[in-house]
Design a protein around this motif. Structure first.
Motif, PDB file in Angstrom:
ATOM      1  N   LEU A  12       0.345  28.722  70.060  1.00 16.87           N
ATOM      2  CA  LEU A  12       1.781  28.432  69.992  1.00 16.87           C
ATOM      3  C   LEU A  12       2.199  28.152  68.557  1.00 16.87           C
ATOM      4  O   LEU A  12       3.265  28.589  68.111  1.00 16.87           O
ATOM      5  CB  LEU A  12       2.115  27.233  70.885  1.00 16.87           C
ATOM      6  N   ALA A  13       1.343  27.443  67.826  1.00 20.83           N
ATOM      7  CA  ALA A  13       1.664  27.122  66.433  1.00 20.83           C
ATOM      8  C   ALA A  13       1.622  28.352  65.545  1.00 20.83           C
ATOM      9  O   ALA A  13       2.306  28.397  64.511  1.00 20.83           O
ATOM     10  CB  ALA A  13       0.685  26.063  65.917  1.00 20.83           C
ATOM     11  N   ARG A  14       0.815  29.355  65.924  1.00 21.96           N
ATOM     12  CA  ARG A  14       0.636  30.538  65.084  1.00 21.96           C
ATOM     13  C   ARG A  14       1.441  31.748  65.557  1.00 21.96           C
ATOM     14  O   ARG A  14       1.287  32.845  65.016  1.00 21.96           O
ATOM     15  CB  ARG A  14      -0.855  30.896  65.030  1.00 21.96           C
ATOM     16  N   THR A  15       2.275  31.581  66.548  1.00 20.13           N
ATOM     17  CA  THR A  15       3.113  32.686  67.019  1.00 20.13           C
ATOM     18  C   THR A  15       4.313  32.850  66.091  1.00 20.13           C
ATOM     19  O   THR A  15       4.977  31.876  65.750  1.00 20.13           O
ATOM     20  CB  THR A  15       3.567  32.435  68.463  1.00 20.13           C
ATOM     21  N   THR A  16       4.565  34.076  65.676  1.00 19.40           N
ATOM     22  CA  THR A  16       5.629  34.366  64.712  1.00 19.40           C
ATOM     23  C   THR A  16       6.491  35.527  65.197  1.00 19.40           C
ATOM     24  O   THR A  16       6.072  36.312  66.053  1.00 19.40           O
ATOM     25  CB  THR A  16       5.036  34.736  63.334  1.00 19.40           C
ATOM     26  N   ILE A  17       7.688  35.616  64.634  1.00 18.93           N
ATOM     27  CA  ILE A  17       8.585  36.743  64.898  1.00 18.93           C
ATOM     28  C   ILE A  17       8.757  37.521  63.607  1.00 18.93           C
ATOM     29  O   ILE A  17       9.169  36.965  62.586  1.00 18.93           O
ATOM     30  CB  ILE A  17       9.973  36.273  65.395  1.00 18.93           C
ATOM     31  N   ALA A  18       8.422  38.808  63.632  1.00 21.94           N
ATOM     32  CA  ALA A  18       8.599  39.648  62.446  1.00 21.94           C
ATOM     33  C   ALA A  18      10.081  39.800  62.141  1.00 21.94           C
ATOM     34  O   ALA A  18      10.905  39.941  63.046  1.00 21.94           O
ATOM     35  CB  ALA A  18       7.962  41.013  62.673  1.00 21.94           C
ATOM     36  N   ARG A  19      10.407  39.782  60.856  1.00 15.99           N
ATOM     37  CA  ARG A  19      11.809  39.893  60.453  1.00 15.99           C
ATOM     38  C   ARG A  19      12.220  41.329  60.137  1.00 15.99           C
ATOM     39  O   ARG A  19      13.397  41.608  59.905  1.00 15.99           O
ATOM     40  CB  ARG A  19      12.070  39.012  59.229  1.00 15.99           C
ATOM     41  N   SER A 161      15.437  33.143  66.495  1.00 12.20           N
ATOM     42  CA  SER A 161      15.044  32.008  65.648  1.00 12.20           C
ATOM     43  C   SER A 161      15.851  30.771  66.016  1.00 12.20           C
ATOM     44  O   SER A 161      15.317  29.656  66.079  1.00 12.20           O
ATOM     45  CB  SER A 161      15.243  32.356  64.172  1.00 12.20           C
ATOM     46  N   ASP A 162      17.137  30.963  66.270  1.00 12.79           N
ATOM     47  CA  ASP A 162      17.978  29.836  66.692  1.00 12.79           C
ATOM     48  C   ASP A 162      17.515  29.294  68.040  1.00 12.79           C
ATOM     49  O   ASP A 162      17.526  28.074  68.275  1.00 12.79           O
ATOM     50  CB  ASP A 162      19.442  30.270  66.784  1.00 12.79           C
ATOM     51  N   THR A 163      17.076  30.194  68.926  1.00  8.99           N
ATOM     52  CA  THR A 163      16.592  29.777  70.240  1.00  8.99           C
ATOM     53  C   THR A 163      15.344  28.914  70.118  1.00  8.99           C
ATOM     54  O   THR A 163      15.220  27.875  70.780  1.00  8.99           O
ATOM     55  CB  THR A 163      16.286  31.008  71.111  1.00  8.99           C
ATOM     56  N   VAL A 164      14.419  29.336  69.249  1.00 10.05           N
ATOM     57  CA  VAL A 164      13.194  28.559  69.038  1.00 10.05           C
ATOM     58  C   VAL A 164      13.531  27.192  68.455  1.00 10.05           C
ATOM     59  O   VAL A 164      12.959  26.168  68.848  1.00 10.05           O
ATOM     60  CB  VAL A 164      12.225  29.317  68.111  1.00 10.05           C
ATOM     61  N   THR A 165      14.469  27.169  67.533  1.00  8.91           N
ATOM     62  CA  THR A 165      14.838  25.910  66.883  1.00  8.91           C
ATOM     63  C   THR A 165      15.391  24.900  67.878  1.00  8.91           C
ATOM     64  O   THR A 165      15.089  23.701  67.823  1.00  8.91           O
ATOM     65  CB  THR A 165      15.875  26.162  65.775  1.00  8.91           C
ATOM     66  N   LEU A 205       0.276  34.979  68.349  1.00 10.53           N
ATOM     67  CA  LEU A 205       0.879  36.242  68.763  1.00 10.53           C
ATOM     68  C   LEU A 205       1.980  36.615  67.782  1.00 10.53           C
ATOM     69  O   LEU A 205       2.831  35.787  67.438  1.00 10.53           O
ATOM     70  CB  LEU A 205       1.466  36.106  70.168  1.00 10.53           C
ATOM     71  N   ARG A 206       1.954  37.844  67.327  1.00  6.37           N
ATOM     72  CA  ARG A 206       3.005  38.342  66.437  1.00  6.37           C
ATOM     73  C   ARG A 206       4.018  39.115  67.278  1.00  6.37           C
ATOM     74  O   ARG A 206       3.684  40.120  67.914  1.00  6.37           O
ATOM     75  CB  ARG A 206       2.406  39.248  65.363  1.00  6.37           C
ATOM     76  N   LEU A 207       5.241  38.641  67.318  1.00  6.26           N
ATOM     77  CA  LEU A 207       6.315  39.281  68.065  1.00  6.26           C
ATOM     78  C   LEU A 207       7.062  40.222  67.121  1.00  6.26           C
ATOM     79  O   LEU A 207       7.533  39.799  66.066  1.00  6.26           O
ATOM     80  CB  LEU A 207       7.269  38.234  68.632  1.00  6.26           C
ATOM     81  N   VAL A 208       7.154  41.491  67.508  1.00  6.91           N
ATOM     82  CA  VAL A 208       7.748  42.495  66.628  1.00  6.91           C
ATOM     83  C   VAL A 208       8.929  43.159  67.331  1.00  6.91           C
ATOM     84  O   VAL A 208       8.750  43.890  68.318  1.00  6.91           O
ATOM     85  CB  VAL A 208       6.707  43.579  66.238  1.00  6.91           C
ATOM     86  N   PRO A 209      10.159  42.924  66.854  1.00 11.07           N
ATOM     87  CA  PRO A 209      11.317  43.617  67.441  1.00 11.07           C
ATOM     88  C   PRO A 209      11.296  45.092  67.061  1.00 11.07           C
ATOM     89  O   PRO A 209      10.901  45.463  65.960  1.00 11.07           O
ATOM     90  CB  PRO A 209      12.506  42.898  66.807  1.00 11.07           C
ATOM     91  N   SER A 210      11.721  45.934  67.992  1.00 12.94           N
ATOM     92  CA  SER A 210      11.661  47.379  67.768  1.00 12.94           C
ATOM     93  C   SER A 210      12.928  48.068  68.256  1.00 12.94           C
ATOM     94  O   SER A 210      13.449  47.755  69.333  1.00 12.94           O
ATOM     95  CB  SER A 210      10.447  47.976  68.483  1.00 12.94           C
ATOM     96  N   TYR A 211      13.390  49.023  67.475  1.00 15.43           N
ATOM     97  CA  TYR A 211      14.565  49.822  67.830  1.00 15.43           C
ATOM     98  C   TYR A 211      14.227  50.836  68.911  1.00 15.43           C
ATOM     99  O   TYR A 211      14.998  51.057  69.842  1.00 15.43           O
ATOM    100  CB  TYR A 211      15.079  50.527  66.578  1.00 15.43           C
ATOM    101  N   PHE A 212      13.066  51.484  68.797  1.00 15.70           N
ATOM    102  CA  PHE A 212      12.712  52.569  69.714  1.00 15.70           C
ATOM    103  C   PHE A 212      11.898  52.115  70.918  1.00 15.70           C
ATOM    104  O   PHE A 212      11.667  52.917  71.825  1.00 15.70           O
ATOM    105  CB  PHE A 212      11.959  53.676  68.964  1.00 15.70           C
ATOM    106  N   CYS A 213      11.451  50.880  70.943  1.00 20.44           N
ATOM    107  CA  CYS A 213      10.786  50.365  72.136  1.00 20.44           C
ATOM    108  C   CYS A 213      11.804  50.331  73.276  1.00 20.44           C
ATOM    109  O   CYS A 213      12.958  49.936  73.069  1.00 20.44           O
ATOM    110  CB  CYS A 213      10.234  48.969  71.870  1.00 20.44           C
TER     111      CYS A 213
END
Length: 328
Positions: A12-19, A161-165, A205-213
């Protein structure tokens, strides 16, 4: 049934969202999209353009990017998070034993052409062709959309990011995608055709937003790889390009400037940037970005000003006027 991702406290501490979008994930998922007829209102115009200009090499590579089922993990290395060139270098350096293992999995799903035998053996010439095809697909079909892709992803990342905050990871999981559900210590991914479990084991876990996903999130198949969950961004239908107008304005700009230079101009139009930022956003080399920006500046389409030790490129009123026909 479903895909369960097990979290520990360290995860949980190491989960990130790619910008930013991951360029090779966008290439793979773009190749998936071009082989389907999904969501014609959002992707129809792009798909028509892309199908019309696919090279013979790109058509060959489509066999590696099946829109349903398994796609080899070596096409989306973790190094791609550092940019297209870093990702392609990692693809080119894939060990033969991994190539052979992943292609054998793919062979259970689809009949592979003879050239993939040389790929499975790590033939450097075939690997070079593979990387060239991936790079060309990105430059031709992904890079021109980068202003839109970056804008959508920036908006998406800010919301999450606002949701996580305000609500923590528990709140985030429920807003990323409808198929995701947080039931500690598991993140459940409801995909009926998959039934397995992944223990993050402190890797995060690295969360990566995608346009084509599309449809549902996607992850590497190999559980030993760095954990990545690629998920669809929320698309704005107002930005969709009408199919009946898909070719004319944009092709006119490309015919005038050349495809790459037109893509560079569109990239600069999304916001002021340095030469290195321009190269990263457009998916081209630093030298190429510098040369295209120089020519666009000389023709009055871009203004270039020095700020400290770097230069900043901004689209000029003339450049904006030229591009307006491609978007309005």
């Amino acid at each position: 049934m479903g895909f369960r991702i097990e979290f520990g406290c360290a995860d949980l501490a190491r989960t990130t969202i790619a910008r930013e979008p991951d360029p090779l994930w966008e290439v793979l998922l773009g190749m998936h999209m071009v082989q389907t007829d999904d969501e014609p209102d959002l992707f129809g115009a792009w798909r028509l353009r892309t199908r019309a200009r696919l090279t013979a090499l790109e058509r060959e590579l489509m066999v590696l990017a099946q829109p349903v089922g398994y796609s080899p993990d070596f096409l989306t290395p973790a190094e791609s998070a550092d940019g297209l060139d870093a990702g392609l270098a990692a693809v080119a350096a894939t060990p033969p034993e991994r190539l052979a293992a992943e292609l054998s999995i793919l062979a259970e799903q689809v009949r592979l052409p003879n050239w993939t035998r040389r790929l499975a053996a790590g033939d450097p010439d075939v690997l070079a062709k593979l990387c060239h095809g991936l790079k060309h697909f990105h430059r031709t079909n992904i890079a021109p959309l980068m202003p839109v892709i970056n804008a959508m992803i920036s908006r998406d990342v800010k919301v999450h990011s606002d949701t996580v905050t305000t609500g923590g990871f528990e709140s985030l999981a429920g807003t990323l995608h409808p198929v995701l559900q947080w039931q500690p210590p598991y993140l459940h991914v409801d995909m009926g055709h998959i039934d397995r479990e992944l223990d993050l084991d402190g890797r995060g876990l690295r969360l990566v937003p995608s346009y084509f996903c599309w449809r549902h999130p996607i992850m590497p198949a190999d559980p030993s790889l760095p954990p990545v969950l690629v998920y669809p961004v929320q698309h704005d239908p107002a930005w969709a390009e009408p199919i009946e107008q898909y070719a004319d304005p944009e092709r006119a700009v490309a015919d005038l400037l050349g495809r790459t230079r037109a893509a560079v101009l569109r990239t600069i139009s999304a916001g002021a940037c340095s030469t290195s930022e321009l190269a990263a956003r457009a998916g081209i080399s630093l030298a190429s970005a510098s040369e295209h920006a120089r020519v666009l500046h000389r023709t009055g389409l871009v203004t270039t000003r020095r700020a400290g030790g770097a230069v900043r490129h901004t689209i000029s009123p003339i450049g904006s006027h030229l591009l307006s026909g491609a978007y309005h």
